[in-house]
Design a protein around this motif. Structure first.
Motif, mmCIF file in Angstrom:
data_model
loop_
_atom_site.group_PDB
_atom_site.id
_atom_site.type_symbol
_atom_site.label_atom_id
_atom_site.label_comp_id
_atom_site.label_asym_id
_atom_site.label_seq_id
_atom_site.Cartn_x
_atom_site.Cartn_y
_atom_site.Cartn_z
ATOM 1 N N TYR A 86 0.852 -1.197 0.000
ATOM 2 C CA TYR A 86 0.000 0.000 0.000
ATOM 3 C C TYR A 86 0.884 1.243 0.000
ATOM 4 O O TYR A 86 0.597 2.234 -0.685
ATOM 5 C CB TYR A 86 -0.989 -0.007 1.183
ATOM 6 N N CYS A 95 1.205 12.909 -7.087
ATOM 7 C CA CYS A 95 1.452 13.954 -6.077
ATOM 8 C C CYS A 95 2.587 13.571 -5.131
ATOM 9 O O CYS A 95 3.029 14.387 -4.327
ATOM 10 C CB CYS A 95 0.184 14.267 -5.289
ATOM 11 N N MET A 96 3.049 12.327 -5.222
ATOM 12 C CA MET A 96 4.187 11.905 -4.381
ATOM 13 C C MET A 96 5.405 11.767 -5.307
ATOM 14 O O MET A 96 5.880 12.764 -5.816
ATOM 15 C CB MET A 96 3.861 10.588 -3.669
ATOM 16 N N HIS A 125 -4.290 -1.502 3.191
ATOM 17 C CA HIS A 125 -3.953 -1.090 4.557
ATOM 18 C C HIS A 125 -4.917 -1.767 5.544
ATOM 19 O O HIS A 125 -4.499 -2.367 6.539
ATOM 20 C CB HIS A 125 -4.061 0.435 4.634
ATOM 21 N N HIS A 157 2.594 7.334 12.114
ATOM 22 C CA HIS A 157 3.359 8.591 12.103
ATOM 23 C C HIS A 157 4.652 8.496 12.904
ATOM 24 O O HIS A 157 5.554 9.290 12.713
ATOM 25 C CB HIS A 157 2.495 9.763 12.593
ATOM 26 N N ALA A 161 5.291 6.153 7.988
ATOM 27 C CA ALA A 161 4.682 7.382 7.453
ATOM 28 C C ALA A 161 5.466 8.616 7.902
ATOM 29 O O ALA A 161 5.643 9.563 7.126
ATOM 30 C CB ALA A 161 3.217 7.488 7.882
ATOM 31 N N MET A 168 10.338 13.681 2.310
ATOM 32 C CA MET A 168 9.881 14.830 1.521
ATOM 33 C C MET A 168 10.634 16.094 1.936
ATOM 34 O O MET A 168 11.013 16.910 1.096
ATOM 35 C CB MET A 168 8.377 15.045 1.705
ATOM 36 N N HIS B 90 -8.714 11.579 2.103
ATOM 37 C CA HIS B 90 -8.452 10.984 0.790
ATOM 38 C C HIS B 90 -9.579 11.298 -0.198
ATOM 39 O O HIS B 90 -9.324 11.568 -1.370
ATOM 40 C CB HIS B 90 -8.232 9.473 0.937
ATOM 41 N N LEU B 93 -9.263 14.694 -1.941
ATOM 42 C CA LEU B 93 -8.101 14.942 -2.812
ATOM 43 C C LEU B 93 -8.533 15.309 -4.237
ATOM 44 O O LEU B 93 -9.592 14.874 -4.701
ATOM 45 C CB LEU B 93 -7.228 13.677 -2.884
ATOM 46 N N GLU B 114 -0.826 18.059 -1.287
ATOM 47 C CA GLU B 114 -1.406 16.735 -1.553
ATOM 48 C C GLU B 114 -0.608 15.586 -0.961
ATOM 49 O O GLU B 114 -1.176 14.638 -0.411
ATOM 50 C CB GLU B 114 -1.517 16.509 -3.069
ATOM 51 N N ALA B 115 0.712 15.644 -1.085
ATOM 52 C CA ALA B 115 1.531 14.522 -0.601
ATOM 53 C C ALA B 115 1.358 14.337 0.905
ATOM 54 O O ALA B 115 1.146 13.217 1.391
ATOM 55 C CB ALA B 115 3.002 14.754 -0.957
ATOM 56 N N THR B 116 1.426 15.448 1.644
ATOM 57 C CA THR B 116 1.240 15.347 3.100
ATOM 58 C C THR B 116 -0.176 14.885 3.433
ATOM 59 O O THR B 116 -0.381 14.150 4.407
ATOM 60 C CB THR B 116 1.552 16.704 3.769
ATOM 61 N N VAL B 118 -2.075 12.782 1.648
ATOM 62 C CA VAL B 118 -2.116 11.324 1.461
ATOM 63 C C VAL B 118 -1.516 10.634 2.683
ATOM 64 O O VAL B 118 -2.114 9.714 3.257
ATOM 65 C CB VAL B 118 -1.349 10.903 0.176
ATOM 66 N N LEU B 119 -0.343 11.115 3.115
ATOM 67 C CA LEU B 119 0.353 10.472 4.235
ATOM 68 C C LEU B 119 -0.365 10.702 5.567
ATOM 69 O O LEU B 119 -0.362 9.826 6.433
ATOM 70 C CB LEU B 119 1.796 10.984 4.320
ATOM 71 N N ASP B 122 -3.025 8.184 5.668
ATOM 72 C CA ASP B 122 -2.429 6.869 5.949
ATOM 73 C C ASP B 122 -2.040 6.744 7.428
ATOM 74 O O ASP B 122 -2.228 5.695 8.042
ATOM 75 C CB ASP B 122 -1.187 6.659 5.075
ATOM 76 N N ALA B 123 -1.483 7.818 7.979
ATOM 77 C CA ALA B 123 -1.037 7.761 9.381
ATOM 78 C C ALA B 123 -2.235 7.688 10.332
ATOM 79 O O ALA B 123 -2.173 7.003 11.358
ATOM 80 C CB ALA B 123 -0.160 8.967 9.695
#
Lengths: 301, 301
Positions: A86, A95-96, A125, A157, A161, A168, B90, B93, B114-116, B118-119, B122-123
């Motif tokens: 995932y 975006c990543m 996940h 976190h 993550a 980044m 999510h 987005l 956006e990247a933060t 997504v994370l 996830d976190a």
């Protein structure tokens, strides 16, 4: 899988775990006959037939050293691999890291679109924790809860993550060797540490008996990442099955940029030998862990 | 929270759970003093000070009916809310619903990128399972494992994530009332069902004693979604704190477009009364659940 392996024990071990992980995901992820089909197809694309399965092999090998059933360990290994996969799906998003290829195949968002890719990552996940908390993985609820707790902390976190966000930041901030080490301990090391820890949980190793395993995991985690940086620096894109040399293009600090390739290679080998040293209390039952420690620095993809 | 509530019991119940959920997240999510700070800031933005907290209130109320400690139920409620909030991050987005506002605040990707975003989603996803498997939530590992299993299945490809993919398909396919009902049972209903189920788990209600609670959850879940469609159709964007009328613009089938607003309102009220009916075996200890069933169809945001 096209890997050139000097070590037969390791080659057989990897092939076996690859077959088992693929078969388990194939059995679990049945494609429904409704509009959810693309979601499950995308999940299958990400978890079946790709990746070296180093994390599940670590987990299963440690578990078996301590007498855990292989079937239980393989299911827990699938949970670990679901988390790893995932994170790759989300990491590859535009975006990543915006990557088109992964494990020699087009990335999930390239095949299924970005929205389905986000959701396929999310569903994998959830699947990880579904698997770990299922009585089919262990009949002991204490083991199930401990497996979940270990993997949730390692991937959240305070673990993976967190490491990804530090990664980044490394694109825009000057990172020194200490910061890069910390970043990689979280980004890659946390999940490799969880692999070993989950094997120990399944093998009912008490907390105070796990120190040498944690040290082993810490050393191969760092060695693994230095080797990754070396591969990114001088590897073959075709063998790697993904784009390389992106860190250098972005001017991002890595072990190789900070230490130079020669020193980095030396360091990776020293860590690998140090990892093997932590296993001195074990006999031949830990040979696969020893071979794995050497493999992570000698691999060509 | 600016809600106009005829029912004082419910008003007090919502205010109390909102305070408790905010305080728990505030205590858990300490911002680290390194480059992971934006990740935790983004997580806090998403989970503190927004939302009605209907799911945690359901969980806590059911748990307390059966004698579970409020502190345990609030922690499990935070896990449920973490899953709900990660799905909103999510969902908002650009590659998904592309929304700028949520709970009257800019969405996470608007503030943190956006990247933060997504994370951070996830976190929060990992945090939910970290919380549920933590001995601080329940000293009984069987309860911890069962909480995890229930929430993982409800949020994964067989539940919420599956419903979200069906919802995407509804943009390009003609959905009839049966399909829209199925879609909503997964997309919204699965997590509301998990709320009630998790309360029952914490209250040690045996499986065979949960049927009336599951029926209650199913009915309010559907009533909740019909009311949501009505609000989307005729609500006030400022009160809602988010963009409305997007379904109609996209030509997507909803309960309102398929039944008409009058029939939809009637149906939502009938489901709400039916939900209350399932509680006939309970006394005043279930009054908050009854008030909640009425609230979900009468709310104005």
């Amino acid at each position: 899988m096209g890997l050139v392996l000097a070590d037969d024990l390791l080659g057989r071990g990897l092939q076996r775990i690859q077959r088992e992980i693929d078969a388990t995901f194939d059995a679990i992820l049945e494609v429904p006959e409704d509009s959810r089909a693309p979601l499950v197809d995308a999940m299958r694309h990400a978890v079946i037939g790709g990746g070296k399965r180093v994390r599940p092999l670590l987990l299963v090998t440690v578990g078996e050293i301590y007498g855990c059933s292989r079937a239980s360990a393989v299911r827990a290994g699938c949970a670990l691999e679901a988390i790893h996969c995932y994170s790759l799906i989300h990491d590859d998003l535009p975006c990543m890291d915006d990557d088109d290829m992964r494990h020699g195949k087009p990335t999930v968002h390239k095949v299924f679109g970005e929205a389905t890719a986000v959701l396929a990552g999310d569903a994998l996940h959830a699947l990880a924790f579904d698997l770990l908390s299922d009585p089919a993985t262990s009949s002991d609820p204490f083991i199930r809860a401990e497996l979940v707790h270990t993997l949730a902390i390692a991937s959240g976190h305070k673990g993976m993550a967190g490491g990804q966000v530090m990664d980044m930041a490394a694109e825009t901030t000057e990172f020194d060797l200490h910061s890069v080490t910390r970043l990689q301990q979280l980004k890659t090391g946390a999940l490799l540490g969880a692999a070993v820890e989950m094997g120990a949980i399944l093998g009912r190793v008490p907390n105070e008996g796990r120190a040498h395993l944690r040290n082993y995991a810490r050393d191969i985690g760092l060695a693994f990442q230095i080797a990754d940086d070396l591969l990114d620096h001088e590897g073959d894109e075709e063998k790697a099955g993904k784009a390389l040399r992106k860190d250098a293009e972005q001017g991002k600090a890595t072990f190789v940029s900070l230490m130079g390739p020669e020193k980095a290679r030396e360091q990776a080998r020293a860590l690998s030998e140090q990892a093997v040293g932590h296993l001195c209390g074990h006999g031949s039952e830990a040979d696969l862990l020893r071979a794995l420690a050497r493999f992570v620095v000698e691999r060509d993809r």
